[in-house]
Design a protein around this motif. Structure first.
Motif, mmCIF file in Angstrom:
data_model
loop_
_atom_site.group_PDB
_atom_site.id
_atom_site.type_symbol
_atom_site.label_atom_id
_atom_site.label_comp_id
_atom_site.label_asym_id
_atom_site.label_seq_id
_atom_site.Cartn_x
_atom_site.Cartn_y
_atom_site.Cartn_z
ATOM 1 N N ILE A 161 0.841 -1.204 0.000
ATOM 2 C CA ILE A 161 0.000 0.000 0.000
ATOM 3 C C ILE A 161 0.870 1.246 0.000
ATOM 4 C CG2 ILE A 161 -1.860 1.224 1.194
ATOM 5 C CD1 ILE A 161 -2.652 -1.404 2.493
ATOM 6 N N ASP A 162 1.914 1.243 0.806
ATOM 7 C CA ASP A 162 2.811 2.406 0.868
ATOM 8 C C ASP A 162 3.460 2.670 -0.488
ATOM 9 O OD1 ASP A 162 2.215 2.637 3.530
ATOM 10 O OD2 ASP A 162 3.998 1.591 4.227
ATOM 11 N N ARG A 163 3.828 1.612 -1.174
ATOM 12 C CA ARG A 163 4.536 1.762 -2.447
ATOM 13 C C ARG A 163 3.642 2.390 -3.515
ATOM 14 N NH1 ARG A 163 5.558 -3.458 -3.628
ATOM 15 N NH2 ARG A 163 7.186 -3.407 -2.023
ATOM 16 N N HIS A 164 2.376 2.050 -3.511
ATOM 17 C CA HIS A 164 1.489 2.484 -4.595
ATOM 18 C C HIS A 164 0.586 3.662 -4.232
ATOM 19 C CE1 HIS A 164 2.566 -0.835 -7.248
ATOM 20 N NE2 HIS A 164 2.496 -1.646 -6.199
ATOM 21 N N PHE A 165 0.478 3.991 -2.932
ATOM 22 C CA PHE A 165 -0.477 5.035 -2.546
ATOM 23 C C PHE A 165 0.117 6.038 -1.556
ATOM 24 C CE2 PHE A 165 -3.077 1.445 -3.904
ATOM 25 C CZ PHE A 165 -4.014 2.060 -4.716
ATOM 26 N N SER A 166 1.387 6.336 -1.709
ATOM 27 C CA SER A 166 2.016 7.315 -0.814
ATOM 28 C C SER A 166 1.915 8.741 -1.340
ATOM 29 C CB SER A 166 3.494 6.948 -0.583
ATOM 30 O OG SER A 166 3.589 5.776 0.193
ATOM 31 N N ASN A 167 1.841 8.895 -2.658
ATOM 32 C CA ASN A 167 1.850 10.226 -3.271
ATOM 33 C C ASN A 167 0.466 10.546 -3.826
ATOM 34 O OD1 ASN A 167 2.345 12.610 -4.597
ATOM 35 N ND2 ASN A 167 4.104 11.853 -5.769
ATOM 36 N N VAL A 168 -0.253 11.430 -3.149
ATOM 37 C CA VAL A 168 -1.619 11.723 -3.556
ATOM 38 C C VAL A 168 -1.671 12.393 -4.927
ATOM 39 C CG1 VAL A 168 -1.706 13.983 -2.440
ATOM 40 C CG2 VAL A 168 -3.822 12.686 -2.762
ATOM 41 N N SER A 169 -0.611 13.092 -5.329
ATOM 42 C CA SER A 169 -0.623 13.799 -6.615
ATOM 43 C C SER A 169 -0.747 12.849 -7.792
ATOM 44 C CB SER A 169 0.646 14.641 -6.760
ATOM 45 O OG SER A 169 1.797 13.820 -6.808
ATOM 46 N N GLU A 170 -0.447 11.575 -7.572
ATOM 47 C CA GLU A 170 -0.571 10.581 -8.640
ATOM 48 C C GLU A 170 -1.999 10.050 -8.769
ATOM 49 O OE1 GLU A 170 2.202 7.544 -7.691
ATOM 50 O OE2 GLU A 170 3.983 8.821 -7.896
ATOM 51 N N HIS A 171 -2.894 10.511 -7.900
ATOM 52 C CA HIS A 171 -4.241 9.927 -7.852
ATOM 53 C C HIS A 171 -5.328 10.999 -7.867
ATOM 54 C CE1 HIS A 171 -2.469 5.994 -6.695
ATOM 55 N NE2 HIS A 171 -1.597 6.748 -6.035
ATOM 56 N N ILE A 172 -5.076 12.084 -8.574
ATOM 57 C CA ILE A 172 -6.033 13.201 -8.557
ATOM 58 C C ILE A 172 -6.641 13.492 -9.923
ATOM 59 C CG2 ILE A 172 -4.907 14.305 -6.575
ATOM 60 C CD1 ILE A 172 -3.522 16.195 -8.537
ATOM 61 N N HIS A 173 -6.512 12.559 -10.856
ATOM 62 C CA HIS A 173 -6.928 12.826 -12.231
ATOM 63 C C HIS A 173 -8.374 12.444 -12.515
ATOM 64 C CE1 HIS A 173 -2.752 13.717 -12.859
ATOM 65 N NE2 HIS A 173 -2.399 12.492 -12.508
ATOM 66 N N SER A 174 -9.028 11.812 -11.558
ATOM 67 C CA SER A 174 -10.442 11.473 -11.730
ATOM 68 C C SER A 174 -11.052 11.218 -10.358
ATOM 69 C CB SER A 174 -10.610 10.233 -12.616
ATOM 70 O OG SER A 174 -10.148 9.065 -11.938
ATOM 71 N N GLN A 175 -12.362 11.263 -10.303
ATOM 72 C CA GLN A 175 -13.070 10.969 -9.057
ATOM 73 C C GLN A 175 -12.799 9.539 -8.614
ATOM 74 O OE1 GLN A 175 -14.731 12.989 -7.147
ATOM 75 N NE2 GLN A 175 -15.578 11.490 -5.699
ATOM 76 N N GLU A 176 -12.732 8.613 -9.586
ATOM 77 C CA GLU A 176 -12.473 7.215 -9.255
ATOM 78 C C GLU A 176 -11.096 7.050 -8.615
ATOM 79 O OE1 GLU A 176 -13.218 2.978 -11.438
ATOM 80 O OE2 GLU A 176 -12.041 4.450 -12.559
ATOM 81 N N GLN A 177 -10.083 7.748 -9.149
ATOM 82 C CA GLN A 177 -8.750 7.673 -8.567
ATOM 83 C C GLN A 177 -8.733 8.208 -7.138
ATOM 84 O OE1 GLN A 177 -6.021 9.711 -11.241
ATOM 85 N NE2 GLN A 177 -5.212 7.759 -11.960
ATOM 86 N N LEU A 178 -9.419 9.318 -6.932
ATOM 87 C CA LEU A 178 -9.456 9.900 -5.591
ATOM 88 C C LEU A 178 -10.125 8.963 -4.591
ATOM 89 C CD1 LEU A 178 -10.319 13.642 -6.298
ATOM 90 C CD2 LEU A 178 -8.281 12.782 -5.143
ATOM 91 N N GLU A 179 -11.177 8.302 -5.024
ATOM 92 C CA GLU A 179 -11.854 7.363 -4.127
ATOM 93 C C GLU A 179 -10.951 6.170 -3.808
ATOM 94 O OE1 GLU A 179 -15.638 6.322 -5.720
ATOM 95 O OE2 GLU A 179 -16.480 8.331 -5.435
ATOM 96 N N ARG A 180 -10.218 5.690 -4.803
ATOM 97 C CA ARG A 180 -9.294 4.585 -4.546
ATOM 98 C C ARG A 180 -8.198 4.997 -3.578
ATOM 99 N NH1 ARG A 180 -8.730 2.548 -10.876
ATOM 100 N NH2 ARG A 180 -10.603 1.210 -10.889
ATOM 101 N N TYR A 181 -7.663 6.206 -3.778
ATOM 102 C CA TYR A 181 -6.617 6.687 -2.886
ATOM 103 C C TYR A 181 -7.171 6.848 -1.466
ATOM 104 C CZ TYR A 181 -2.994 9.499 -0.733
ATOM 105 O OH TYR A 181 -2.025 9.953 0.129
ATOM 106 N N THR A 182 -8.398 7.335 -1.356
ATOM 107 C CA THR A 182 -9.016 7.508 -0.037
ATOM 108 C C THR A 182 -9.152 6.173 0.677
ATOM 109 O OG1 THR A 182 -10.241 9.439 -0.818
ATOM 110 C CG2 THR A 182 -11.058 8.352 1.174
ATOM 111 N N ARG A 183 -9.585 5.151 -0.060
ATOM 112 C CA ARG A 183 -9.691 3.818 0.548
ATOM 113 C C ARG A 183 -8.328 3.325 1.023
ATOM 114 N NH1 ARG A 183 -12.808 2.775 -4.396
ATOM 115 N NH2 ARG A 183 -15.036 3.068 -3.922
ATOM 116 N N ALA A 184 -7.301 3.513 0.202
ATOM 117 C CA ALA A 184 -5.964 3.077 0.580
ATOM 118 C C ALA A 184 -5.457 3.846 1.791
ATOM 119 C CB ALA A 184 -5.000 3.258 -0.603
ATOM 120 N N PHE A 185 -5.760 5.147 1.837
ATOM 121 C CA PHE A 185 -5.335 5.977 2.960
ATOM 122 C C PHE A 185 -5.976 5.491 4.266
ATOM 123 C CE2 PHE A 185 -5.789 9.672 5.747
ATOM 124 C CZ PHE A 185 -4.488 10.168 5.760
#
Length: 375
Positions: free
Chosen positions: A92-116
């Protein structure tokens, strides 16, 4: 939101050990010279800001874990990152540490939120003994973020903490999981003498646990005789050394979500976390709510609850297995204890409660008496 404000820090192992020695699994109470005290739902709300009221965390514990991660986080972890129903935190740390990589769509933001949230669960709230894995059964509750925000995370976390304390009372048990930060913060507010000399930050609108972030990074004293000092301190406690209501003056500085479920704090109810069911005996610590302490009824002892584990129960629906306890939790507003307000929580040794208490406790804790049922 509250937990996101709290910094990671190492707990004081000696303090935790000294408190474990005074824990009673039958009642979920610490036995001190002045009577019983414990961590309650109020402490979870005030210190961590976790939601108390709401649906319990329970249900099935088996599913296609790789497919679940793919559906909710958008990628499938390799088999080496999975161990049964657990996922390595490092993945999880490897793939979801940088929020700037997950802000390009609502779906990405929701996935990042779940990982967080999953990182908070595995790293803080519901840790195993190594903190290197997180159970994916909690990810299944993050599919609908609006719905998961209305669930009782606070009671789930406290159930897990109670269970870890109960297991740790076995004198040959050398590890404890769960939210050690909760136990340590509780001790600092209840026993101010034990708190770091650095005062908490005067930060408003965050849970009280987040106000110690500065002090938590100060060097800690680690000596072999530190646990001896803690034992001596607890043995010699005077009734005025314990703060029964440490949060009253701080309530105006807290965010509303810290006290929105205050009506539930005094409920005597089962706390549920899948297979874990541990009772919250608010009636035994009425002084922590500013009320007169009566002589409590004997604790409820559901048969073999402490022996339940997930091993060999892959297809169990715990919401059905524990339907009795789920129904009790759902009736929590009808299980709230109310007593007259007390003039002072500091009871004399001749008071009715203290006379009863001295007959049911032991001043000194040792392996030879640890296993005896005092109730």
């Amino acid at each position: 939101m509250g937990m996101a404000h709290i910094s990671y820090f190492s707990v004081d192992n000696h303090l935790i050990s000294a408190l474990v020695e005074r824990w009673r699994p039958e009642t979920h109470m610490f036995h001190m010279p002045f009577g019983e005290c414990t961590i309650t739902l109020e402490d979870v709300a005030m210190l961590l800001g976790l939601k108390i009221s709401g649906a319990p965390i329970t249900g099935y514990v088996t599913m296609d874990w790789g497919a679940l991660v793919q559906r909710l986080l958008g990628m499938t972890p390799p088999e080496s990152m999975l161990a049964g129903g657990r996922l390595r935190m490092s993945w999880i740390d490897r793939h979801f540490s940088n929020v700037s990589e997950h802000i390009h769509s609502q779906e990405q933001l929701e996935r990042y939120t779940r990982a967080f949230i999953l990182r908070i669960i595995g790293g803080y709230l519901l840790t195993n003994h190594s903190s290197s894995f997180v159970s994916l059964r909690y990810l299944s509750f993050l599919e609908d973020l609006d719905v998961c925000g209305q669930m009782s995370r606070g009671s789930c976390v406290l159930a897990n903490m109670y269970r870890e304390l109960c297991v740790a009372t076995n004198y040959d048990h050398k590890e404890i999981g769960g939210l050690g930060i909760l136990l340590q913060l509780w001790a600092w507010y209840r026993f101010p003498f034990l708190a770091p000399p650095h005062p908490p930050l005067s930060t408003f609108h965050v849970p009280l646990g987040a106000r110690w972030n500065y002090a938590l990074h100060k060097p800690r004293e680690e000596t072999k005789d530190k646990i001896v000092k803690y034992r001596e301190y607890f043995d010699r406690l005077k009734r005025e050394d314990f703060v029964w209501q440490p949060y009253l003056e701080l309530l105006p500085t807290l965010p509303p979500y810290c006290f929105e479920d205050s009506q539930v704090w005094r409920s005597t109810v089962p706390l549920i976390n899948f297979h874990i069911v541990e009772y919250h005996y608010a009636d035994r610590v009425m002084r922590q709510f500013g009320m007169v302490q009566h002589i409590p009824a004997p604790p409820i002892h559901p048969e073999k609850l402490h022996d339940l584990s997930l091993r060999g129960k892959d297809n169990t629906d715990w919401s059905r297995m524990h339907v009795q306890f789920v129904q009790e939790w759902q009736s929590r507003l009808h299980r709230v204890w109310t007593q007259p307000a007390c003039d002072t929580p500091h009871l004399s040794n001749s008071s009715e409660y203290m006379v009863w208490y001295r007959k049911h406790t032991r001043r000194w804790i040792s392996p030879s008496v640890q296993r005896k049922d005092m109730w």
